[in-house]
Motif scaffolding. Structure first.
Motif, PDB file in Angstrom:
ATOM      1  N   PHE A 138      55.061  44.156  32.988  1.00 41.88           N
ATOM      2  CA  PHE A 138      56.069  45.204  32.814  1.00 41.88           C
ATOM      3  C   PHE A 138      55.437  46.466  33.384  1.00 41.88           C
ATOM      4  CE2 PHE A 138      58.464  47.692  29.202  1.00 41.88           C
ATOM      5  CZ  PHE A 138      59.188  48.388  30.161  1.00 41.88           C
ATOM      6  N   SER A 139      55.921  46.924  34.536  1.00 44.04           N
ATOM      7  CA  SER A 139      55.196  47.955  35.283  1.00 44.04           C
ATOM      8  C   SER A 139      55.840  49.328  35.314  1.00 44.04           C
ATOM      9  CB  SER A 139      54.983  47.492  36.730  1.00 44.04           C
ATOM     10  OG  SER A 139      56.242  47.304  37.373  1.00 44.04           O
ATOM     11  N   ALA A 140      57.170  49.407  35.227  1.00 42.97           N
ATOM     12  CA  ALA A 140      57.804  50.702  35.476  1.00 42.97           C
ATOM     13  C   ALA A 140      59.053  50.927  34.638  1.00 42.97           C
ATOM     14  CB  ALA A 140      58.159  50.840  36.955  1.00 42.97           C
ATOM     15  N   VAL A 141      59.258  52.194  34.297  1.00 47.90           N
ATOM     16  CA  VAL A 141      60.476  52.659  33.636  1.00 47.90           C
ATOM     17  C   VAL A 141      61.232  53.518  34.648  1.00 47.90           C
ATOM     18  CG1 VAL A 141      61.416  54.128  31.819  1.00 47.90           C
ATOM     19  CG2 VAL A 141      59.504  52.599  31.320  1.00 47.90           C
ATOM     20  N   LEU A 148      68.131  56.393  30.807  1.00 46.70           N
ATOM     21  CA  LEU A 148      67.422  55.192  31.241  1.00 46.70           C
ATOM     22  C   LEU A 148      68.316  54.408  32.177  1.00 46.70           C
ATOM     23  CD1 LEU A 148      64.966  53.262  30.914  1.00 46.70           C
ATOM     24  CD2 LEU A 148      66.257  52.136  29.095  1.00 46.70           C
ATOM     25  N   ASP A 149      67.757  53.964  33.301  1.00 48.48           N
ATOM     26  CA  ASP A 149      68.520  53.184  34.275  1.00 48.48           C
ATOM     27  C   ASP A 149      68.132  51.708  34.202  1.00 48.48           C
ATOM     28  OD1 ASP A 149      70.371  53.617  36.802  1.00 48.48           O
ATOM     29  OD2 ASP A 149      68.851  52.145  37.383  1.00 48.48           O
ATOM     30  N   HIS A 150      66.844  51.419  34.449  1.00 48.79           N
ATOM     31  CA  HIS A 150      66.412  50.028  34.346  1.00 48.79           C
ATOM     32  C   HIS A 150      64.905  49.939  34.183  1.00 48.79           C
ATOM     33  CE1 HIS A 150      66.001  50.577  38.791  1.00 48.79           C
ATOM     34  NE2 HIS A 150      65.109  49.604  38.735  1.00 48.79           N
ATOM     35  N   LEU A 151      64.424  48.717  33.969  1.00 47.19           N
ATOM     36  CA  LEU A 151      63.006  48.446  33.739  1.00 47.19           C
ATOM     37  C   LEU A 151      62.533  47.394  34.731  1.00 47.19           C
ATOM     38  CD1 LEU A 151      63.239  48.169  29.844  1.00 47.19           C
ATOM     39  CD2 LEU A 151      62.671  50.198  31.191  1.00 47.19           C
ATOM     40  N   VAL A 152      61.341  47.587  35.285  1.00 44.33           N
ATOM     41  CA  VAL A 152      60.807  46.678  36.310  1.00 44.33           C
ATOM     42  C   VAL A 152      59.793  45.728  35.682  1.00 44.33           C
ATOM     43  CG1 VAL A 152      59.625  46.510  38.525  1.00 44.33           C
ATOM     44  CG2 VAL A 152      61.149  48.461  38.064  1.00 44.33           C
ATOM     45  N   LEU A 153      60.020  44.430  35.882  1.00 36.86           N
ATOM     46  CA  LEU A 153      59.186  43.383  35.292  1.00 36.86           C
ATOM     47  C   LEU A 153      58.652  42.478  36.397  1.00 36.86           C
ATOM     48  CD1 LEU A 153      61.712  42.514  32.461  1.00 36.86           C
ATOM     49  CD2 LEU A 153      59.548  43.685  32.113  1.00 36.86           C
ATOM     50  N   PRO A 154      57.439  42.740  36.896  1.00 39.43           N
ATOM     51  CA  PRO A 154      56.866  41.879  37.926  1.00 39.43           C
ATOM     52  C   PRO A 154      56.756  40.432  37.455  1.00 39.43           C
ATOM     53  CG  PRO A 154      55.587  43.885  37.692  1.00 39.43           C
ATOM     54  CD  PRO A 154      56.542  43.859  36.550  1.00 39.43           C
ATOM     55  N   THR A 155      56.979  39.508  38.376  1.00 38.64           N
ATOM     56  CA  THR A 155      56.835  38.085  38.062  1.00 38.64           C
ATOM     57  C   THR A 155      56.323  37.363  39.303  1.00 38.64           C
ATOM     58  OG1 THR A 155      57.974  36.130  37.168  1.00 38.64           O
ATOM     59  CG2 THR A 155      59.226  37.508  38.694  1.00 38.64           C
ATOM     60  N   ARG A 189      45.539  59.114  35.283  1.00 34.73           N
ATOM     61  CA  ARG A 189      44.827  58.584  34.119  1.00 34.73           C
ATOM     62  C   ARG A 189      45.442  57.287  33.625  1.00 34.73           C
ATOM     63  NH1 ARG A 189      45.531  63.304  30.021  1.00 34.73           N
ATOM     64  NH2 ARG A 189      47.653  62.963  30.813  1.00 34.73           N
ATOM     65  N   SER A 190      46.602  56.937  34.170  1.00 30.80           N
ATOM     66  CA  SER A 190      47.327  55.760  33.684  1.00 30.80           C
ATOM     67  C   SER A 190      47.707  54.874  34.873  1.00 30.80           C
ATOM     68  CB  SER A 190      48.583  56.213  32.928  1.00 30.80           C
ATOM     69  OG  SER A 190      49.261  55.129  32.352  1.00 30.80           O
ATOM     70  N   PRO A 191      46.765  54.105  35.424  1.00 33.99           N
ATOM     71  CA  PRO A 191      47.003  53.370  36.663  1.00 33.99           C
ATOM     72  C   PRO A 191      47.918  52.161  36.541  1.00 33.99           C
ATOM     73  CG  PRO A 191      44.841  52.830  35.784  1.00 33.99           C
ATOM     74  CD  PRO A 191      45.378  53.942  34.943  1.00 33.99           C
ATOM     75  N   ASP A 192      48.181  51.696  35.312  1.00 34.29           N
ATOM     76  CA  ASP A 192      48.958  50.466  35.150  1.00 34.29           C
ATOM     77  C   ASP A 192      50.402  50.717  34.726  1.00 34.29           C
ATOM     78  OD1 ASP A 192      46.719  48.931  35.822  1.00 34.29           O
ATOM     79  OD2 ASP A 192      45.963  49.045  33.769  1.00 34.29           O
ATOM     80  N   SER A 193      50.892  51.917  34.976  1.00 30.06           N
ATOM     81  CA  SER A 193      52.288  52.223  34.678  1.00 30.06           C
ATOM     82  C   SER A 193      52.755  53.333  35.610  1.00 30.06           C
ATOM     83  CB  SER A 193      52.448  52.676  33.226  1.00 30.06           C
ATOM     84  OG  SER A 193      51.704  53.862  32.986  1.00 30.06           O
ATOM     85  N   PHE A 194      54.035  53.315  35.939  1.00 32.63           N
ATOM     86  CA  PHE A 194      54.602  54.429  36.688  1.00 32.63           C
ATOM     87  C   PHE A 194      56.088  54.545  36.376  1.00 32.63           C
ATOM     88  CE2 PHE A 194      55.517  50.924  39.475  1.00 32.63           C
ATOM     89  CZ  PHE A 194      56.516  51.295  40.353  1.00 32.63           C
ATOM     90  N   PHE A 195      56.646  55.644  36.828  1.00 28.98           N
ATOM     91  CA  PHE A 195      58.032  55.969  36.540  1.00 28.98           C
ATOM     92  C   PHE A 195      58.707  56.378  37.840  1.00 28.98           C
ATOM     93  CE2 PHE A 195      55.348  56.810  32.949  1.00 28.98           C
ATOM     94  CZ  PHE A 195      56.050  56.342  31.852  1.00 28.98           C
TER      95      PHE A 195
END
Length: 317
Positions: free
Chosen positions: A114-117, A30-37, A169-175
């Motif tokens: 919280f949009s991306a891993v 794991l590197d980081h997590l993206v949190l839109p604001t 099938r999962s439009p609200d998350s990406f990696f």
């Protein structure tokens, strides 16, 4: 008998190649997590209230900006805001997957979330090829760089390469994969001594009514075949954290987090932090009037403006 020998040798060769490929598969960390604001200043204030040290604002060349929170284990949070909307929109139209996925998330889910891993790698080009072969590539590789000022006042440059993966099938998350092409070593010792005692990201919490429907996607993203399935979902371990996809019942039972009915697709829901002293963390939250629930050995802070995910504080083992 002689005619069968070439076929037997070919089968043996295939078996050996498969065994070698299995042996060399290396899990990505794991590197980081993206949190839109919506407002980076609001996010900075919220994280400061929670006892985090927030790094100075960083500006991307494609219209977005961040103010990251770094941890001793090398992971970090990336609160992400729109700095130059026209630039970000133009980049999206030009094929920039990062800005396009961010725009789509904000359109569907709102500006806080919280949009991306993001996983770490030293070969994003190879990872991109792997994602294309697996049918999960979300678009073309993104290469970018930006200049920055060192703590000593000098000028330097950082360059990155990103490779994207997603499931329609999962439009609200990406990696995506993040490779640091040219990033000078920086002394972050002043940015990781958080008052709340957080030293690591232990678990990334996601939800889906039927988690194993997305097992293949996560196996390819982490580059790990081992999956721990249980009655409430599944867990995939990376070298430094766990990706946990829970049913809505599991998310409620383990973390007291509200669900979204039977909505399909992976939703990024929360982050479990490892803290050095949970008693001190509890005192800090209480003294600052931050609402939280206590469940077993966990302190749970629900999402709010500037904090797009549930934050769960748990003592390190």
């Amino acid at each position: 008998m002689v005619a069968q020998l070439p076929l037997q040798l070919a089968n043996l060769s295939l078996i050996l190649q498969t065994a070698i490929m299995t042996q060399v598969r290396k899990s990505r960390p794991l590197d980081h997590l993206v949190l839109p604001t919506a407002d980076l200043a609001v996010s900075q204030k919220r994280h400061d209230q929670l006892g985090f040290i927030v790094a100075p604002k960083g500006v991307h060349p494609f219209g977005t900006e961040n103010a990251c929170v770094f941890f001793a284990d090398g992971t970090f949070l990336e609160p992400l805001a729109i700095g130059q909307r026209e630039t970000a929109e133009a980049e999206s139209l030009g094929g920039n997957v990062f800005t396009a996925r961010d725009a789509a998330y904000r359109f569907r889910k709102g500006a806080e979330g919280f949009s991306a891993v993001v996983m770490g790698s030293d070969d994003a080009a190879g990872d991109h090829a792997q994602f294309e072969a697996a049918g999960i590539s979300a678009g073309k590789i993104l290469d970018f760089g930006r200049d920055f000022v060192t703590p000593e006042g000098g000028a330097s440059r950082m360059d990155f390469r990103l490779a994207f993966a997603a499931d329609l099938r999962s439009p609200d998350s990406f990696f995506f994969i993040c490779q640091r092409i040219n990033v000078p070593k920086a002394d972050r010792s002043k940015l990781i001594g958080h008052e709340n005692g957080v030293v690591s990201i232990k678990t990334v919490l996601m939800s889906e009514p039927n988690p194993t429907d997305f097992q293949y996607l996560l196996q390819e993203v982490v580059n790990e075949r081992e999956v721990e399935s249980h009655s409430f979902g599944m867990d995939i371990k990376t070298p430094n954290a766990t990706l946990s996809v829970l049913t809505h019942a599991g998310l409620k039972a383990f973390y007291d987090l509200d669900t979204h009915g039977d909505r399909r697709g992976i939703l990024m829901r929360g982050i479990v932090f490892g803290v050095s002293d949970l008693t001190k963390t509890k005192y800090l939250l209480t003294s600052r009037g931050i609402a939280f629930t206590e469940k077993g050995n966990k302190l749970i802070v629900k999402p709010t403006t500037g904090q797009g995910a549930a934050y769960v504080f748990e003592a390190v083992e």
